[in-house]
Design an enzyme around this catalytic site. Sequence first.
Site, PDB file in Angstrom:
ATOM      1  N   GLU A  99     -23.256 -33.791   2.637  1.00  0.00           N
ATOM      2  CA  GLU A  99     -22.072 -33.978   3.503  1.00  0.00           C
ATOM      3  C   GLU A  99     -21.615 -35.428   3.667  1.00  0.00           C
ATOM      4  OE1 GLU A  99     -23.020 -31.909   7.152  1.00  0.00           O
ATOM      5  OE2 GLU A  99     -23.232 -29.988   6.126  1.00  0.00           O
ATOM      6  N   GLU A 118     -25.589 -22.251   0.681  1.00  0.00           N
ATOM      7  CA  GLU A 118     -25.827 -21.845   2.081  1.00  0.00           C
ATOM      8  C   GLU A 118     -24.904 -20.683   2.445  1.00  0.00           C
ATOM      9  OE1 GLU A 118     -25.658 -25.232   4.745  1.00  0.00           O
ATOM     10  OE2 GLU A 118     -26.634 -26.535   3.300  1.00  0.00           O
TER      11      GLU A 118
HETATM   12  C1  XIL Z   1     -28.325 -25.727  10.270  1.00  0.00           C
HETATM   13  C2  XIL Z   1     -29.526 -24.867  10.634  1.00  0.00           C
HETATM   14  O1  XIL Z   1     -29.307 -23.582  10.118  1.00  0.00           O
HETATM   15  C3  XIL Z   1     -29.704 -24.816  12.130  1.00  0.00           C
HETATM   16  O2  XIL Z   1     -30.910 -24.155  12.466  1.00  0.00           O
HETATM   17  C4  XIL Z   1     -29.723 -26.233  12.711  1.00  0.00           C
HETATM   18  O3  XIL Z   1     -29.766 -26.159  14.105  1.00  0.00           O
HETATM   19  C5  XIL Z   1     -28.506 -27.004  12.270  1.00  0.00           C
HETATM   20  O4  XIL Z   1     -28.419 -27.004  10.865  1.00  0.00           O
HETATM   21  N1  XIL Z   1     -25.065 -27.366   6.719  1.00  0.00           N
HETATM   22  C6  XIL Z   1     -26.334 -27.709   6.307  1.00  0.00           C
HETATM   23  C7  XIL Z   1     -27.492 -27.083   6.962  1.00  0.00           C
HETATM   24  O5  XIL Z   1     -26.487 -28.443   5.332  1.00  0.00           O
HETATM   25  O6  XIL Z   1     -28.623 -27.919   6.978  1.00  0.00           O
HETATM   26  C8  XIL Z   1     -27.175 -26.607   8.359  1.00  0.00           C
HETATM   27  O7  XIL Z   1     -28.294 -25.902   8.869  1.00  0.00           O
HETATM   28  C9  XIL Z   1     -25.922 -25.746   8.359  1.00  0.00           C
HETATM   29  C10 XIL Z   1     -24.751 -26.529   7.844  1.00  0.00           C
END
Ligand code: XIL
Length: 368
Positions: A157, A262
Amino acid sequence: MVLKKDKTVSSIVVSLVLGLTPGAFAQGIPSLKDTFQKDFGIGTALNPAQFEERDPKTTEFIVRQFNMATPENVMKSALLHPTWDTYTFEMADKLVEFGRKHNLKINGHTLIWHSQLPGFIRGIRSADSIRTFFTDHIKTVAGRYRGKVFSWDVVNEALNEDGTMRKTVFLQHLGEDYVTEAFRLAQEASPNTELYYNDYNNEKPAKRAGCLALIKKIQEAKVRIDGVGIQGHWHVGKVPLKDIEESILQYAALGLKVMITELDIEVLPRNFQGADVSQRMANNAESNPYPDGLPDAVQQQLAADYEALFKLFLKHKDKVTRVTFWGVNDGNSWLNNWPIRGRTNYPLLFDRNNQPKPAFYKVIALKQ
Ligand code: XIL
């Protein structure tokens, strides 16, 4: 025994309705990883309860459905690197051991990210100290898991929605080359691990252009980057298939592997798109419309969206190397608590009891 019989009968009925051969259900529900074995890896995000194997049935389920895993949180710097000179590897080591034991490839997530940073970073004012943290963190973490993880999301990101560089603590103190530098350090510390850039909304044209420029910059510096992750936090009925396809083509044209890292599909009200974890929404009477179950119309739309997505991934299976879901089932999805706490969400292929949803059968049916 009676139960088992019923299950077999209903499986056959489901098979016939879907036009599948009943054989596909010989061992219960079909397996995603086996179904797409010749196409791409199938991953999931895992939390400690899962990789500590607190429930043997859950372990069995995970191992049957997935062949890759990403730590949902335990490899983020806040958790691995709590103070300047201490690292806490216990949980990350357990995840790696889970992967070794059950034959799941581990996708490390993530070395450099502006969110979920250790608290001590806030007290740092000098560029030198940030550089020391940055260098030590990558060398120590990537070095420890050298040969043990399959890949790293080296940087997560780094871009704004308009494709410019996000003003993070790293950009501020280290300048624009910090992304290239992160890949260089990761390569030195872990030469045989695949190295990726990962982001959300990087299928959208403006952000994609920024992402392509970032990748080219790394390549022009003669630093290795193997792939790009499109996080894939999308919304029901609004999955941007054209943008996704165009992105797969353009990233692959730079010689990169493309991964959906994701994947989940939001079904609840949201007034913005993307996955900026610092963004929150106020709770109101309409925020949690389906506490007792997903209405059929939304369930069908979700199924159609997943079907269209997997159709697209299959069309480009020579470029898409992995599809990772952000959670095993609806019950453990982060979307139950983000951007509003305590909602009941339904973004994945399995329900709260690990039972396949209509979307699962649509995805499986693409390969029958
Ligand atoms: C999220 C997790 O799922 C949560 O448990 C945590 O509180 C916050 O992060 N993008 C990403 C992930 O790259 O690491 C994030 O994961 C969701 C968005």
